[in-house]
Design a protein around this motif. Structure first.
Motif, PDB file in Angstrom:
ATOM      1  N   VAL A  84      13.101  10.128  -4.241  1.00 13.01           N
ATOM      2  CA  VAL A  84      13.532   8.734  -4.312  1.00 13.01           C
ATOM      3  C   VAL A  84      12.827   7.955  -3.208  1.00 13.01           C
ATOM      4  O   VAL A  84      12.761   8.410  -2.060  1.00 13.01           O
ATOM      5  CB  VAL A  84      15.056   8.619  -4.127  1.00 13.01           C
ATOM      6  N   LYS A  85      12.281   6.817  -3.581  1.00 13.05           N
ATOM      7  CA  LYS A  85      11.612   5.979  -2.582  1.00 13.05           C
ATOM      8  C   LYS A  85      12.503   4.800  -2.191  1.00 13.05           C
ATOM      9  O   LYS A  85      12.719   4.532  -1.022  1.00 13.05           O
ATOM     10  CB  LYS A  85      10.296   5.442  -3.178  1.00 13.05           C
ATOM     11  N   THR A  86      13.023   4.120  -3.189  1.00 10.04           N
ATOM     12  CA  THR A  86      14.010   3.066  -2.941  1.00 10.04           C
ATOM     13  C   THR A  86      15.066   3.153  -4.037  1.00 10.04           C
ATOM     14  O   THR A  86      14.819   3.675  -5.118  1.00 10.04           O
ATOM     15  CB  THR A  86      13.396   1.650  -3.017  1.00 10.04           C
ATOM     16  N   GLY A  87      16.239   2.625  -3.747  1.00 12.03           N
ATOM     17  CA  GLY A  87      17.303   2.618  -4.743  1.00 12.03           C
ATOM     18  C   GLY A  87      18.155   3.871  -4.656  1.00 12.03           C
ATOM     19  O   GLY A  87      18.277   4.481  -3.598  1.00 12.03           O
ATOM     20  N   SER A  88      18.766   4.241  -5.763  1.00 15.27           N
ATOM     21  CA  SER A  88      19.592   5.446  -5.761  1.00 15.27           C
ATOM     22  C   SER A  88      19.681   6.024  -7.170  1.00 15.27           C
ATOM     23  O   SER A  88      19.553   5.311  -8.159  1.00 15.27           O
ATOM     24  CB  SER A  88      20.984   5.143  -5.222  1.00 15.27           C
ATOM     25  N   ARG A 100       2.996   7.776  -8.526  1.00 13.74           N
ATOM     26  CA  ARG A 100       4.024   6.755  -8.313  1.00 13.74           C
ATOM     27  C   ARG A 100       4.131   5.869  -9.546  1.00 13.74           C
ATOM     28  O   ARG A 100       3.138   5.459 -10.124  1.00 13.74           O
ATOM     29  CB  ARG A 100       3.699   5.920  -7.081  1.00 13.74           C
ATOM     30  N   SER A 101       5.337   5.634  -9.920  1.00 20.06           N
ATOM     31  CA  SER A 101       5.543   4.846 -11.131  1.00 20.06           C
ATOM     32  C   SER A 101       5.985   3.439 -10.764  1.00 20.06           C
ATOM     33  O   SER A 101       6.355   3.167  -9.634  1.00 20.06           O
ATOM     34  CB  SER A 101       6.629   5.496 -11.981  1.00 20.06           C
ATOM     35  N   ARG A 102       5.954   2.596 -11.720  1.00 16.14           N
ATOM     36  CA  ARG A 102       6.531   1.266 -11.504  1.00 16.14           C
ATOM     37  C   ARG A 102       8.036   1.447 -11.305  1.00 16.14           C
ATOM     38  O   ARG A 102       8.600   2.465 -11.716  1.00 16.14           O
ATOM     39  CB  ARG A 102       6.227   0.354 -12.686  1.00 16.14           C
ATOM     40  N   PRO A 103       8.680   0.476 -10.703  1.00 17.87           N
ATOM     41  CA  PRO A 103      10.122   0.599 -10.455  1.00 17.87           C
ATOM     42  C   PRO A 103      10.906   0.882 -11.742  1.00 17.87           C
ATOM     43  O   PRO A 103      10.594   0.334 -12.803  1.00 17.87           O
ATOM     44  CB  PRO A 103      10.492  -0.768  -9.881  1.00 17.87           C
ATOM     45  N   LEU A 104      11.894   1.707 -11.612  1.00 19.04           N
ATOM     46  CA  LEU A 104      12.779   1.999 -12.735  1.00 19.04           C
ATOM     47  C   LEU A 104      13.992   1.089 -12.642  1.00 19.04           C
ATOM     48  O   LEU A 104      14.369   0.643 -11.559  1.00 19.04           O
ATOM     49  CB  LEU A 104      13.236   3.455 -12.661  1.00 19.04           C
ATOM     50  N   GLU A 117      20.450   1.866  -9.817  1.00 19.79           N
ATOM     51  CA  GLU A 117      20.050   0.485  -9.534  1.00 19.79           C
ATOM     52  C   GLU A 117      18.520   0.496  -9.570  1.00 19.79           C
ATOM     53  O   GLU A 117      17.918   1.564  -9.589  1.00 19.79           O
ATOM     54  CB  GLU A 117      20.539   0.060  -8.149  1.00 19.79           C
ATOM     55  N   THR A 118      17.926  -0.646  -9.554  1.00 17.32           N
ATOM     56  CA  THR A 118      16.468  -0.702  -9.566  1.00 17.32           C
ATOM     57  C   THR A 118      15.921   0.183  -8.441  1.00 17.32           C
ATOM     58  O   THR A 118      16.321   0.043  -7.287  1.00 17.32           O
ATOM     59  CB  THR A 118      15.987  -2.158  -9.388  1.00 17.32           C
ATOM     60  N   SER A 119      15.080   1.114  -8.816  1.00 16.55           N
ATOM     61  CA  SER A 119      14.658   2.139  -7.862  1.00 16.55           C
ATOM     62  C   SER A 119      13.201   2.495  -8.090  1.00 16.55           C
ATOM     63  O   SER A 119      12.682   2.347  -9.194  1.00 16.55           O
ATOM     64  CB  SER A 119      15.466   3.428  -8.064  1.00 16.55           C
ATOM     65  N   SER A 120      12.560   2.984  -7.044  1.00 15.62           N
ATOM     66  CA  SER A 120      11.237   3.556  -7.261  1.00 15.62           C
ATOM     67  C   SER A 120      11.217   4.995  -6.776  1.00 15.62           C
ATOM     68  O   SER A 120      11.947   5.355  -5.856  1.00 15.62           O
ATOM     69  CB  SER A 120      10.164   2.720  -6.560  1.00 15.62           C
ATOM     70  N   VAL A 121      10.420   5.779  -7.431  1.00 12.88           N
ATOM     71  CA  VAL A 121      10.384   7.210  -7.129  1.00 12.88           C
ATOM     72  C   VAL A 121       8.951   7.703  -7.068  1.00 12.88           C
ATOM     73  O   VAL A 121       8.054   7.084  -7.636  1.00 12.88           O
ATOM     74  CB  VAL A 121      11.126   8.030  -8.208  1.00 12.88           C
ATOM     75  N   CYS A 122       8.758   8.817  -6.371  1.00 10.16           N
ATOM     76  CA  CYS A 122       7.465   9.491  -6.369  1.00 10.16           C
ATOM     77  C   CYS A 122       7.618  10.759  -7.179  1.00 10.16           C
ATOM     78  O   CYS A 122       8.604  11.476  -7.032  1.00 10.16           O
ATOM     79  CB  CYS A 122       7.059   9.869  -4.952  1.00 10.16           C
ATOM     80  N   LYS A 132       0.882  -1.154   0.000  1.00 10.74           N
ATOM     81  CA  LYS A 132       0.000   0.000   0.000  1.00 10.74           C
ATOM     82  C   LYS A 132       0.932   1.219   0.000  1.00 10.74           C
ATOM     83  O   LYS A 132       1.474   1.598   1.023  1.00 10.74           O
ATOM     84  CB  LYS A 132      -0.768  -0.046   1.311  1.00 10.74           C
ATOM     85  N   VAL A 133       1.165   1.806  -1.172  1.00 14.55           N
ATOM     86  CA  VAL A 133       2.068   2.944  -1.185  1.00 14.55           C
ATOM     87  C   VAL A 133       1.313   4.203  -0.823  1.00 14.55           C
ATOM     88  O   VAL A 133       0.364   4.585  -1.493  1.00 14.55           O
ATOM     89  CB  VAL A 133       2.748   3.135  -2.555  1.00 14.55           C
ATOM     90  N   ALA A 134       1.731   4.827   0.219  1.00 14.28           N
ATOM     91  CA  ALA A 134       1.098   6.059   0.657  1.00 14.28           C
ATOM     92  C   ALA A 134       2.094   6.775   1.540  1.00 14.28           C
ATOM     93  O   ALA A 134       2.864   6.132   2.259  1.00 14.28           O
ATOM     94  CB  ALA A 134      -0.169   5.754   1.448  1.00 14.28           C
ATOM     95  N   CYS A 135       2.114   8.098   1.438  1.00 17.72           N
ATOM     96  CA  CYS A 135       3.052   8.843   2.270  1.00 17.72           C
ATOM     97  C   CYS A 135       2.827   8.475   3.734  1.00 17.72           C
ATOM     98  O   CYS A 135       3.760   8.346   4.512  1.00 17.72           O
ATOM     99  CB  CYS A 135       2.841  10.345   2.081  1.00 17.72           C
ATOM    100  N   GLN A 136       1.544   8.282   4.069  1.00 17.61           N
ATOM    101  CA  GLN A 136       1.185   7.978   5.458  1.00 17.61           C
ATOM    102  C   GLN A 136       2.007   6.848   6.054  1.00 17.61           C
ATOM    103  O   GLN A 136       2.522   6.959   7.153  1.00 17.61           O
ATOM    104  CB  GLN A 136      -0.311   7.596   5.534  1.00 17.61           C
ATOM    105  N   ASN A 137       2.090   5.751   5.314  1.00 19.18           N
ATOM    106  CA  ASN A 137       2.840   4.638   5.887  1.00 19.18           C
ATOM    107  C   ASN A 137       4.189   4.412   5.219  1.00 19.18           C
ATOM    108  O   ASN A 137       4.755   3.340   5.291  1.00 19.18           O
ATOM    109  CB  ASN A 137       1.988   3.363   5.889  1.00 19.18           C
ATOM    110  N   CYS A 138       4.682   5.460   4.552  1.00 21.18           N
ATOM    111  CA  CYS A 138       6.011   5.354   3.964  1.00 21.18           C
ATOM    112  C   CYS A 138       7.029   5.575   5.071  1.00 21.18           C
ATOM    113  O   CYS A 138       6.926   6.521   5.852  1.00 21.18           O
ATOM    114  CB  CYS A 138       6.192   6.405   2.863  1.00 21.18           C
TER     115      CYS A 138
END
Lengths: 253, 253
Positions: free
Chosen positions: B67-71, B44-48, B113-118, B13-19
């Motif tokens: 940046v949500k995950t990755g770099s 929010r996009s699919r992982p890059l 690297e594989t990353s996800s971003v908002c 469940k991607v949400a700022c609330q529980n990020c």
DNA sequence: ACGCCCACTTGACCTAAGTCAAGTGCCCCG
DNA sequence: CGGGGCACTTGACTTAGGTCAAGTGGGCGT
């Protein structure tokens, strides 16, 4: 004559409205009515003299400052006590932007020559910005611009040789003076060789030698602090990564 | 059976609330109701994947990215075509701040690297900020923080020798990983020696030699991209202008 | 007006780091 | 599973620019 309660600069009619810098400074793009509101929170001090501080590192952050006339340097002291110059600020430029984050100034600001500045209490500015979207936008832009400039500086320091650094510096001054209605080709440096060197990550001797070389090459005339750019085009070429190596036969070695 | 203990991408469940990054990222300090409003404009996009671009230099600026995950690295291409790395961005960090000013991106951003971003459409963010003073303040703070960091970088580049630059870089990574709940002493570099060198204004060979030296000195263990900081204290000392030469009676070790 | 100080210039030398050139071995691709 | 390329390491050499040292002269204070 309205007596400004805090600091009154007796007789000069100072107002953003008729300030020649309005188009460069915070009021840029604001509706006249909004400029008035901004005007109302600006404090103006009597002129500062060479060596006076606008603010000092570690002190509480309360206000941004805009240079009105003269010039200001920002700097920090390294652990070893020697000064690292972070920037030179000309009329219309804002100082203290890095302190918003921490509520504490991260560098000191000292005037290089007799100067006048406008003080902008940041809390009131923020309050105002939340009611004036254009002002909010303008503040975002100004902060963003500062980031862009810092980024340029990082790129300059991390990949350019001494020659290009000094040429960039001179061109930056030239452009900034021009936008303020001064000559693009002739100006007085308000900072020392030492300060230029610190800013550009060079020894003062290197700065001095480069001035001499640029003069020998006919790019500049240098007389103490008085700089005349004789060949703007060539100065620009110095920056453009002068990869003339294989271009023209440079003559016998 | 994906055993990824940290994050599984498909079903969260991607949400700022529980990020987990909310306390580092834009929502920091916002009232829950305001986070919801912010939430509503975030895309929010699919992982890059490694090599994908978040944005490219010269392209129109529309959004900030978190940046949500990755770099992610930001960079520009010099006139000669070679890459100048401007920064590395870890989860919770914002990109694109330098573009607000010009409406055009001034650098490119590519994931390492594989990353996800908002994605945060800036116009909507601005609109929101003018209704939520805390958000406006938070944005000012974030921009200001960026300025402070750039300033630190300028100081580092203009006065520190190679050793101190690399030590600073490693300590910065260490601290940032730690604040994100990862180990401060052990991490994987997602960037190459070349990229580190470009960022620090050093040749890749110099970076390589320094890793070797730090390892010989027992400060680090270096295995390819896997870094283990063995002696954090000593690494800090490298930065603190290791003028241990004459310094006051620190006592013989 | 004089003299001192300090900013600046200039020269000689030195060193940190860049460049060039081989390796070496990991990792990816077939 | 085997080959090749690419990221990295390591060494030898070069060089830009720093450091140290010795002038030089302009501007400011008395």
């Amino acid at each position: 004559m309205t007596a400004t309660p805090v600091v009154s600069l007796s007789n000069i009619k100072v107002a953003c409205q008729n300030c020649s810098l309005a188009s460069l400074c915070l009021p840029m793009g604001l509706a006249p009515a909004d400029v008035d509101k901004l005007e109302a929170i600006v404090k103006r001090s009597r002129p500062l003299r060479r060596g006076d501080h606008l603010f000092e590192s570690e002190h509480k952050f309360r206000s941004l400052f805009a240079v009105k006339t003269g010039s200001v340097k920002t700097y920090t002291l390294g652990p070893d006590g020697n000064e690292q110059v972070l920037g030179f600020h000309l009329p219309g430029e804002l100082l203290g932007l890095d302190a918003i984050q921490s509520d504490v100034h991260r560098c000191s600001a000292r005037v290089l020559e007799t100067s006048s500045v406008c003080e902008l209490p940041f809390e009131r500015l923020e309050e105002l910005a939340s009611h004036i979207p254009t002002l909010q936008h303008q503040l975002f832009r100004l902060l963003s611009k500062e980031i862009g400039q810092d980024t340029d500086m990082v790129a300059l320091l991390s990949r350019s040789p001494a020659e290009e650094r000094l040429a960039s510096f001179l061109l930056s001054l030239s452009e900034r003076y021009q936008r303020r209605g001064f000559s693009a080709k002739e100006f007085i440096l308000s900072m020392s060789r030492q300060e230029i060197g610190s800013y550009l990550g060079l020894a003062l001797e290197t700065v001095s030698r480069l001035f001499t070389r640029f003069q020998e090459d006919g790019i500049l005339r240098v007389d103490r602090k008085h700089i005349t750019i004789l060949d703007l085009e060539r100065l620009r070429k110095v920056i453009a990564h002068q990869t003339n190596c294989d271009q023209q036969a440079q003559g016998p070695n």
